[in-house]
Design a protein around this motif. Sequence first.
Motif, PDB file in Angstrom:
ATOM      1  N   CYS A  97      47.592  47.073  36.849  1.00 18.00           N
ATOM      2  CA  CYS A  97      46.860  48.325  36.994  1.00 18.00           C
ATOM      3  C   CYS A  97      46.473  48.456  38.467  1.00 18.00           C
ATOM      4  O   CYS A  97      45.753  47.608  38.994  1.00 18.00           O
ATOM      5  CB  CYS A  97      45.618  48.364  36.107  1.00 18.00           C
ATOM      6  N   GLY A  99      44.624  50.683  39.641  1.00 20.13           N
ATOM      7  CA  GLY A  99      43.258  51.188  39.723  1.00 20.13           C
ATOM      8  C   GLY A  99      42.242  50.059  39.789  1.00 20.13           C
ATOM      9  O   GLY A  99      41.504  49.926  40.752  1.00 20.13           O
ATOM     10  N   CYS A 100      42.242  49.195  38.762  1.00 17.61           N
ATOM     11  CA  CYS A 100      41.229  48.132  38.684  1.00 17.61           C
ATOM     12  C   CYS A 100      41.788  46.752  39.013  1.00 17.61           C
ATOM     13  O   CYS A 100      41.044  45.778  39.088  1.00 17.61           O
ATOM     14  CB  CYS A 100      40.586  48.130  37.294  1.00 17.61           C
ATOM     15  N   CYS A 138      45.815  51.380  33.731  1.00 21.73           N
ATOM     16  CA  CYS A 138      45.455  50.900  32.401  1.00 21.73           C
ATOM     17  C   CYS A 138      44.705  52.006  31.659  1.00 21.73           C
ATOM     18  O   CYS A 138      44.352  53.037  32.251  1.00 21.73           O
ATOM     19  CB  CYS A 138      44.608  49.628  32.490  1.00 21.73           C
ATOM     20  N   CYS A 141      41.370  53.085  33.256  1.00 21.27           N
ATOM     21  CA  CYS A 141      41.548  53.856  34.486  1.00 21.27           C
ATOM     22  C   CYS A 141      42.126  55.244  34.217  1.00 21.27           C
ATOM     23  O   CYS A 141      41.828  56.196  34.932  1.00 21.27           O
ATOM     24  CB  CYS A 141      42.413  53.084  35.484  1.00 21.27           C
TER      25      CYS A 141
HETATM   26 ZN   LIG Z   1      42.722  49.718  35.345  1.00 18.40          ZN
END
Ligand SMILES: [Zn+2]
Length: 147
Positions: A97, A99-100, A138, A141
């Motif tokens: 992911c 994002g995170c 994910c 996110c």
């Molecule tokens: Zn994520």
Amino acid sequence: MSHEKRLAQLRRYFDTSGKRYTVEREHMIDVIAEMEGPFTIVDLYKAAKAKGFVHAASTLYRNLFIFIDAGFITERHLSGGKLEYEANTGNNNFLLCVGCGTLKRVPLSKEFKAMQEELCKKHKLLPVSYHYQQKGYCSKCQKKIAK
Ligand SMILES: [Zn+2]
């Protein structure tokens, strides 16, 4: 994989790449094989130093690409530009992911394995290792994206 098989894999790499075979490099394939799970270059250096195989960290850093190219180590690019390493065990399939930064190991399907074998056969490539990493967002996110 036994020491003999690792050694054969390493010798094949040196025979074909024109790089120089050294006893230190041979010792390193066993240190790498004993690494459990993801590790950093510093972890690998500490393990090699503890066994007396490497003295200078710079030597290991300079030679890291050899073990990646020869198929003993997978290098993963994580979010934030971080690098992570892992001994190749044949299960190097990941979803990342962006994002995170969550990294999830996923099993390889029979269809995917068959596709790899077919590709190698078609292009006459003797397989050594592979690395699959799908990047995306994910479910947590994705909820942030929707807002
Ligand atoms: Zn994520």
